[in-house]
Design an enzyme around this catalytic site. Sequence first.
Site, PDB file in Angstrom:
ATOM      1  N   HIS A 196     -10.089   5.380   2.105  1.00 20.25           N
ATOM      2  CA  HIS A 196      -8.876   5.601   1.323  1.00 20.25           C
ATOM      3  C   HIS A 196      -8.247   6.980   1.481  1.00 20.25           C
ATOM      4  CE1 HIS A 196      -9.082   1.754  -0.695  1.00 20.25           C
ATOM      5  NE2 HIS A 196     -10.382   1.921  -0.786  1.00 20.25           N
ATOM      6  N   GLY A 203       5.838  -2.283   3.451  1.00 16.12           N
ATOM      7  CA  GLY A 203       5.430  -2.827   4.734  1.00 16.12           C
ATOM      8  C   GLY A 203       5.870  -4.279   4.883  1.00 16.12           C
ATOM      9  N   ASP A 204       5.151  -4.929   5.697  1.00 20.21           N
ATOM     10  CA  ASP A 204       5.330  -6.324   6.040  1.00 20.21           C
ATOM     11  C   ASP A 204       5.643  -7.239   4.847  1.00 20.21           C
ATOM     12  OD1 ASP A 204       3.596  -8.975   6.897  1.00 20.21           O
ATOM     13  OD2 ASP A 204       4.711  -7.992   8.523  1.00 20.21           O
ATOM     14  N   GLY A 261       0.830  -1.208   0.000  1.00 20.95           N
ATOM     15  CA  GLY A 261       0.000   0.000   0.000  1.00 20.95           C
ATOM     16  C   GLY A 261       0.857   1.247   0.000  1.00 20.95           C
ATOM     17  N   GLU A 291     -13.981  10.221  22.973  1.00 24.59           N
ATOM     18  CA  GLU A 291     -14.406   9.718  24.271  1.00 24.59           C
ATOM     19  C   GLU A 291     -14.000   8.254  24.445  1.00 24.59           C
ATOM     20  OE1 GLU A 291     -16.055  11.975  22.689  1.00 24.59           O
ATOM     21  OE2 GLU A 291     -16.129  13.460  24.282  1.00 24.59           O
ATOM     22  N   ASP A 348       0.484   2.260   8.804  1.00 22.55           N
ATOM     23  CA  ASP A 348      -0.061   1.538   9.960  1.00 22.55           C
ATOM     24  C   ASP A 348       0.840   1.543  11.186  1.00 22.55           C
ATOM     25  OD1 ASP A 348      -2.465   0.824   8.766  1.00 22.55           O
ATOM     26  OD2 ASP A 348      -1.567  -0.892   7.772  1.00 22.55           O
ATOM     27  N   THR A 404       4.686   2.523   5.484  1.00 22.52           N
ATOM     28  CA  THR A 404       3.299   2.096   5.661  1.00 22.52           C
ATOM     29  C   THR A 404       2.656   3.008   6.685  1.00 22.52           C
ATOM     30  OG1 THR A 404       1.867   0.413   6.649  1.00 22.52           O
ATOM     31  CG2 THR A 404       4.167   0.333   7.268  1.00 22.52           C
ATOM     32  N   ARG A 455      -5.602  -2.986  10.726  1.00 20.80           N
ATOM     33  CA  ARG A 455      -6.161  -4.331  10.836  1.00 20.80           C
ATOM     34  C   ARG A 455      -5.632  -5.024  12.087  1.00 20.80           C
ATOM     35  NH1 ARG A 455      -6.427  -6.111   4.834  1.00 20.80           N
ATOM     36  NH2 ARG A 455      -6.803  -3.866   4.773  1.00 20.80           N
ATOM     37  N   ASP A 472       3.107  -0.487  12.018  1.00 24.58           N
ATOM     38  CA  ASP A 472       3.004  -1.835  12.585  1.00 24.58           C
ATOM     39  C   ASP A 472       4.239  -2.698  12.324  1.00 24.58           C
ATOM     40  OD1 ASP A 472       2.709  -2.105   9.890  1.00 24.58           O
ATOM     41  OD2 ASP A 472       0.921  -3.357   9.978  1.00 24.58           O
TER      42      ASP A 472
END
Lengths: 319, 319, 319, 319
Positions: B249, B102-103, B11, B187, B127, B125, B171, B129
């Site tokens: 997106h 990424g990964d 991505g 909140e 994310d 990425t 994700r 992550d």
Amino acid sequence: MKKIGVLTSGGDAPGMNAAVRAVVRKAIFHGMEVAGIYHGYQGLINGNIENLDVGDVGDIIQRGGTMLHSARCLEFKTEEGQRKAISQLKEHGIEGLVVIGGDGSYRGALALSKLGFPSVGVPGTIDNDIPGTDYTIGFDTALNTIIESIDKIRDTATSHERSFIIEVMGRDAGDLALWAGLAGGAETILIPEVPSDIDGLVRRLEQGYERGKKHSIIIVAEGVMSAGELATLLKEKADIETRVSVLGHIQRGGSPTGRDRVLASQLGAKAVEVLMEDRGGVAIGIRNHQVVDYELSEAFNKAHKAELSMYTLSQELSI
Amino acid sequence: MKKIGVLTSGGDAPGMNAAVRAVVRKAIFHGMEVAGIYHGYQGLINGNIENLDVGDVGDIIQRGGTMLHSARCLEFKTEEGQRKAISQLKEHGIEGLVVIGGDGSYRGALALSKLGFPSVGVPGTIDNDIPGTDYTIGFDTALNTIIESIDKIRDTATSHERSFIIEVMGRDAGDLALWAGLAGGAETILIPEVPSDIDGLVRRLEQGYERGKKHSIIIVAEGVMSAGELATLLKEKADIETRVSVLGHIQRGGSPTGRDRVLASQLGAKAVEVLMEDRGGVAIGIRNHQVVDYELSEAFNKAHKAELSMYTLSQELSI
Amino acid sequence: MKKIGVLTSGGDAPGMNAAVRAVVRKAIFHGMEVAGIYHGYQGLINGNIENLDVGDVGDIIQRGGTMLHSARCLEFKTEEGQRKAISQLKEHGIEGLVVIGGDGSYRGALALSKLGFPSVGVPGTIDNDIPGTDYTIGFDTALNTIIESIDKIRDTATSHERSFIIEVMGRDAGDLALWAGLAGGAETILIPEVPSDIDGLVRRLEQGYERGKKHSIIIVAEGVMSAGELATLLKEKADIETRVSVLGHIQRGGSPTGRDRVLASQLGAKAVEVLMEDRGGVAIGIRNHQVVDYELSEAFNKAHKAELSMYTLSQELSI
Amino acid sequence: MKKIGVLTSGGDAPGMNAAVRAVVRKAIFHGMEVAGIYHGYQGLINGNIENLDVGDVGDIIQRGGTMLHSARCLEFKTEEGQRKAISQLKEHGIEGLVVIGGDGSYRGALALSKLGFPSVGVPGTIDNDIPGTDYTIGFDTALNTIIESIDKIRDTATSHERSFIIEVMGRDAGDLALWAGLAGGAETILIPEVPSDIDGLVRRLEQGYERGKKHSIIIVAEGVMSAGELATLLKEKADIETRVSVLGHIQRGGSPTGRDRVLASQLGAKAVEVLMEDRGGVAIGIRNHQVVDYELSEAFNKAHKAELSMYTLSQELSI
């Protein structure tokens, strides 16, 4: 008049605060008092009313949403509700009312005017769907929010060579889709004012791919169909893969653009001028850069027209 | 090494272009040549490769997406595909590879390294992550895109006194939801790293309403459940009405923030330094403001950890 | 402690409101009362103090400036002024104080602590020049404001093939110039921490033009010299034409970025924790992603260090 | 015509790229070829000309500046220069020319038309100072850039209760100052079209302070005087302290707004239509939402008029 009231009603739109500020300051400038009515017609019935001074509307011209809040109100659709409202207005010494909102808000203003309480409508809605005014307050900001989103999605569309369907607001009016599509360089725009030709759309997309186009951006107004439905149609009819993005609520918020602040200031001030002449039952609008007022009923009887030359132009420029 | 290659994969993320620029210019500064590989691993297998000069990466540091494009590639997951890739690299005189992604992109870089072709992973990425680096390129920009959206939605939430559920990307990692939720004054935040307690959430919301809270903003990471599912749960369990917004997106695109541009520049340059030492099989990262490199395998074996102190803090501050 | 006070002092910085919100809510969450002190130390001496409730800091996390206002105060630099301040604090039942600001604000907090009134400093300044913390609140937002301006000026620089000198804030610290220069792709960065080599700069520019470079962007921190002075120097020394842009006050304002809001929330909350332990005379900071507290005096005795690896990197990447 | 040319000239304006895109695609849509002329009239004389295809103007609608570059050209002011230009045009098979720019650019287009080469002017300038069109391309974007800056400065003005003078572009036309001042909620606006009354300004400011106003924002168009001069005047005349901000070059750049992109698309396309009818010597404009064309000479002979009702309104609303 010695005292007027102002409320916002219906979906919030950027620039409503700028319009409230204009109403309050214009009225005070001319020696009147102003009451802010909170939570729309419901708050009016409930007497949710407070005086507003010059400083109460300081530092709000740049804020999205509405400091007066907005709410739905079924009760106000009955004559009983309307009479309660008028009682409240009189109790607070209010002699005229400015209503900032869309279609439904205008109906309320007309009802009050018919019952003898002078009320004026100021067009505050992102949809640009009020007949009699070239633009509504909030439209320009929403347009820019949408094209910023299109620009972002285009980064991914280009990087991955994927086609995207972007769903924008507009149940009956395609203005946001049309302007944003043309400004965003969309390949295809679907609006309620033009019958959808899905076969034609498929053909256009396929021709694009044949000519070497690697990605497409399709803008669809929610009033035509949902982005998801369109994606399914394209997949079923022609095995065209698309990604879907529903812009949703982000379209309503944000700091108003220069245009929306100027328009809101002009229309809000004009509403006060009309009330100063003891006139009600009128809508305020802008036509060919002139601030005008006209019968509220015209805002219902005439149909909003989309600028179809823009539709044609967008097709020519997205070859 | 005399010549290295660079590709983006997975991505797209804002800052990928800044990283490509850094790789190209750092390498040229040290006397090497650089080849841009277009369309990720697929383009590598297909030989979609062109030399890049200093000027080719001018005026891109501020652009979202990736000028090298990205694509999925099933073939590259096979050893046959990987060997084809190495043939292409050798044919073009390329001796080392920088993979920005990424990964999944990292797995490819590791496979190439194991087959004897030195490859380095740069974390691109949104994310955040990837274990072993405090931040990934694109995270900061996506965070700011999300909070701008929250700010807009808050205008409507406040004006109409309605509660909103906003679904953000993530994700397996809740970082975007956690940071955006804390920064957006949400909140409630639901992230994959913390088991969802819907009854607790209902209780919190109800207590808030009792204390006079008029609206709530709930952020949910897509990995927990969809915003629509959560809305249904709240309606069914406790008759709580919410509106739903799926940011989708728009979170990937846009001009990178200052942080992402600086990070991309630092990590891209470091990748070149590692290749200059003839090392491969490593990932580049930032830890406590120091640019580091570490075994690519660590990026898979370790688990990404969310900063749970932020989770607790957000609950204390949203009373 | 049962009640604490909070004030902002010195130049305003984006995120100050988020810090105030964190102080107020964290304290209330732990059962304390909070007083807002308006107009900095001057307001403190004057007793410009009001209690703040949870709702008073609602809807401010996203706002620039400071709702508590800020002001200069000569009187507070005297012990007499400081004792007046402590009288006011005691009169209002306040037992501890959080001061959000920069260098000068910290000196005030230290003075109060030495006189027996526990006071804590939270770093709120765009300059990132407070020793002991990796980042100050406001720095990230100012950085992004500057690079947006650079991006805009680059449009003109590219279109007209002209070179620009952009002057940014930073009297003693070059962090804004350094980060913005690297992130903005500037060809040259002048910061107070590195002796200016105008001859070297001329040489670099001339070499660039010889290699075909059509325009250059030069970032200069105000502490080095003004953009106008630099333009004159370049004109006189080497007949190099440049345009000048002084970003000025726009660098202080605007809605805080995600990073600044998170940092402000973390540091503001930590300040309350420190006061809950009856400790004063400390500064709050972030080091390697950990929220820390340390002696206020350290914030004066140590020197702020610029990250010179970024300086070198920017030169390598702007070939 | 079988082939037309397009160039940009004068100061760059956001939306110039959108106009170039419209010219190129509209012409190709109607079966013509298009040549891009780089670096304005200078590039035209030098034969800096290349054919443009549909893809060459892809992904530029959202970019500031001009991909065709711009430059000054003294030589073109002579008939000799103009004849050289026509030779180049003929050599490249070009039969008509679209010139996107301001005042000076229009003079060039008129000169070419008088020498028999059909040329059309499209108004691209942020100043909105071209008679015969309601808006110029770039004005709306610059307006929004300015009000974003005002909003930021207002954060500091409010926090510190200081008054600011903001200098904006506009040598002969006050439109930017007027619109931005009204939209930014400025207390005072100084434009070239209204004689400056410094004594009146002082009186207004002093009355404001007496009524409790804590800060003021004054917008001054550069054509009236510099912000620094005004600050000195206010200091000398009435000991009023102000801070000064000169927005400068940031006003020209940035991604164009929705309005500017739509306007650029409409006007660029219309220019092609006019050339398709073998007409030259005309300017394209928008009047009351209708795209029009008119004699180029009208753009010089008529005077630009500021909308003085906005001036009055801004005074009423800034009480």
